[in-house]
Design an enzyme around this catalytic site. Sequence first.
Site, PDB file in Angstrom:
ATOM      1  CD  GLU A 193     -37.964 -61.659  45.143  1.00 30.34           C
ATOM      2  OE1 GLU A 193     -37.829 -60.994  46.383  1.00 30.34           O
ATOM      3  OE2 GLU A 193     -37.183 -62.972  44.934  1.00 30.34           O
TER       4      GLU A 193
ATOM      5  CE  LYS B  75     -34.542 -61.075  45.992  1.00 31.15           C
ATOM      6  NZ  LYS B  75     -34.047 -60.306  46.950  1.00 31.15           N
TER       7      LYS B  75
HETATM    8  P1  13P Z   1     -32.318 -66.270  45.926  1.00 34.89           P
HETATM    9  O1  13P Z   1     -30.609 -65.156  45.319  1.00 34.89           O
HETATM   10  O2  13P Z   1     -32.011 -67.420  46.880  1.00 34.89           O
HETATM   11  O3  13P Z   1     -33.260 -66.078  45.101  1.00 34.89           O
HETATM   12  O4  13P Z   1     -32.607 -65.274  46.783  1.00 34.89           O
HETATM   13  C1  13P Z   1     -33.426 -64.092  47.016  1.00 34.89           C
HETATM   14  C2  13P Z   1     -34.825 -63.612  47.331  1.00 34.89           C
HETATM   15  O5  13P Z   1     -34.972 -62.821  47.790  1.00 34.89           O
HETATM   16  C3  13P Z   1     -36.008 -64.362  46.602  1.00 34.89           C
HETATM   17  O6  13P Z   1     -36.625 -63.518  47.589  1.00 34.89           O
END
Ligand code: 13P
Length: 354
Positions: A192, A234
């Site tokens: 991510e 992500k």
């Molecule tokens: P959000 O969808 O609230 O951005 O959270 C996703 C997430 O896991 C952030 O690390």
Amino acid sequence: MVSFLRTFSTYVGKRMDRQLLEKNARELVSPGRGILAADESNGTMSNRLEAVGIEPSSEARRAYRANLFSTEGYESAISGVILFDETIRQSMDKGKQITQELSERGVLPGIKVDTGAKELAHFEGEKITEGLDGLRERCKEYFSMGARFAKWRAVIRIGDGMPSSACLSTNAHALARYSSICQEQGLVPIIEPEVLMDGDHDARTCFDVTSSILDATFAECEKQGVHIPGALLKPNMIIAGKDCEDQISREEVARLTVDCLTKHVPHELPGIVFLSGGQSDEDATAHLNLMNNLGVEHPWQLSYSYGRALQADALRKWSGGSEDPASSSRSAFLHRAKMNSLARSGDWSQDLED
Ligand code: 13P
């Protein structure tokens, strides 16, 4: 002969490990399903509970989440749940382990393994995500507790002189190190690199910065031997900063996001699970729906791993205002899960929200 047999059995073992990673990665993005990110740190979850008038505590965090995980039928829209260290050790109201509850429903338990984004030395305002020390041992323990995938979030801020190349390269390196260790321990890594929506930058800048961090991350993954078919990405969507006057349409967000990913994400990756990042619930659903409706060929599944966009309404309802807050909270969660499930195939429409 003995050494040949040892080498051969190591080869077969590695192949099977890789196949298992690939299978779990594919299952997380199976049709009509996506991930619930319920891995808010204790501090963040406490702030969110407080914001709706609930006194925060370990028990308050457990009770709210256990209620979500007991929702009837959500497993048709949710393939995996990302947990925080506190939650993976907690139980449902009647004592069943949360990981067991999820597994019995066919939902894969996941775990956030980074220890947070900290100040990047010499680069004011920028962050580096920490948590590599002891990661192998923590992954081992989480796997033994039932986790089958993991998450690590890098934070990239756009601003004056930001992101620096130091911020991009250190975070990309850490994301690849984390991914390699997770895969070695049997966990599918969710990679991510989040480009934040904070600021007044336009969508083109978000496109360029997202392209840079994706390139840096996948170059590091290649160097460090990350098995891409056994990982998920992500990312943020391509959106103008919150304070930018020149906001683009939902259609443009969808088109630019798919364009950026097509140019910068390896095609062997099984799936892309977006974060919601502060978008409204409906924007997050509508953007995903449009991407799955573009008619543009892409090699990966496009899905969700939303935190706020799946939970915001459920959390508001949990805090009261109805006769049965627990049931209202579960209904709100189920509704958003179903809306996003429909967006996986481009079958969501605005009228379904009412
Ligand atoms: P959000 O969808 O609230 O951005 O959270 C996703 C997430 O896991 C952030 O690390």
